[in-house]
Design an enzyme around this catalytic site. Structure first.
Site, short mmCIF file in Angstrom:
data_model
loop_
_atom_site.label_atom_id
_atom_site.label_comp_id
_atom_site.label_asym_id
_atom_site.label_seq_id
_atom_site.Cartn_x
_atom_site.Cartn_y
_atom_site.Cartn_z
CE LYS A 1 -0.62 2.75 6.33
NZ LYS A 1 -1.93 2.44 6.98
CE LYS B 1 -2.20 -1.28 3.79
NZ LYS B 1 -3.12 -1.24 4.95
#
Length: 156
Positions: free
Chosen positions: A70, A68
């Site tokens: 992150k 993602k």
């Protein structure tokens, strides 16, 4: 005659415990990264736990977060250990993909999935209404992991 207990019957799997179906136990499931644990997380977990009798937290793995874009300050194992120490949390399972949610609901006999209010209307969760109750909880005002990271000067 044996005295009855209200304890949940459990079966052991790889590295976590799966609750068996039990009449009268309302299971709640929430998802998140829970990085830099703060009072907003605690309040979310407390409110999620109040929706039932058994709270399951699906914790985003480092690999899933990387997909993602992150990065967590703490690795998965540390975040898992912190969540397991919170009295509102009964079970922590790994969140490895967006697609696992319906299987989680079925495999863990979940009655309610709850998420932060910023997910209202998201296709990532709305389809779960066919399998369980879906509840969105408002975020705690004045706190977020992003805010804490910004204040600390942490680049994620």
């Amino acid at each position: 005659m044996e005295a009855s207990t209200n304890k949940i019957q459990l079966e052991r799997t790889s590295d976590f415990v799966v609750p068996e179906p039990h009449v009268g136990i309302r299971r709640v499931l929430t998802y998140g990264t829970f990085d830099l644990l703060h009072f907003g997380h605690i309040r979310l977990l407390q409110r999620a736990a109040s929706l039932g009798d058994y709270l399951i937290v699906a914790l985003s793995t480092d690999e899933f977060n990387a997909g993602k874009g992150k990065t967590s300050f703490y690795p998965y194992e540390v975040r898992r250990e912190m969540l397991e120490a919170i009295r509102y949390v009964d079970l922590v399972i790994p969140e490895n993909s967006w697609e696992q949610k319906l299987d989680d609901v079925r495999n863990y006999h979940v009655d309610v999935v709850c998420m932060g209010g910023d997910w209202v209307g998201s296709d990532r969760f709305e389809y779960l209404r066919e399998a369980c109750e879906l509840v969105y909880l408002d975020r705690t005002p004045g706190i977020s992991t992003t805010q804490v990271k910004n204040q600390l000067g942490y680049e994620s």
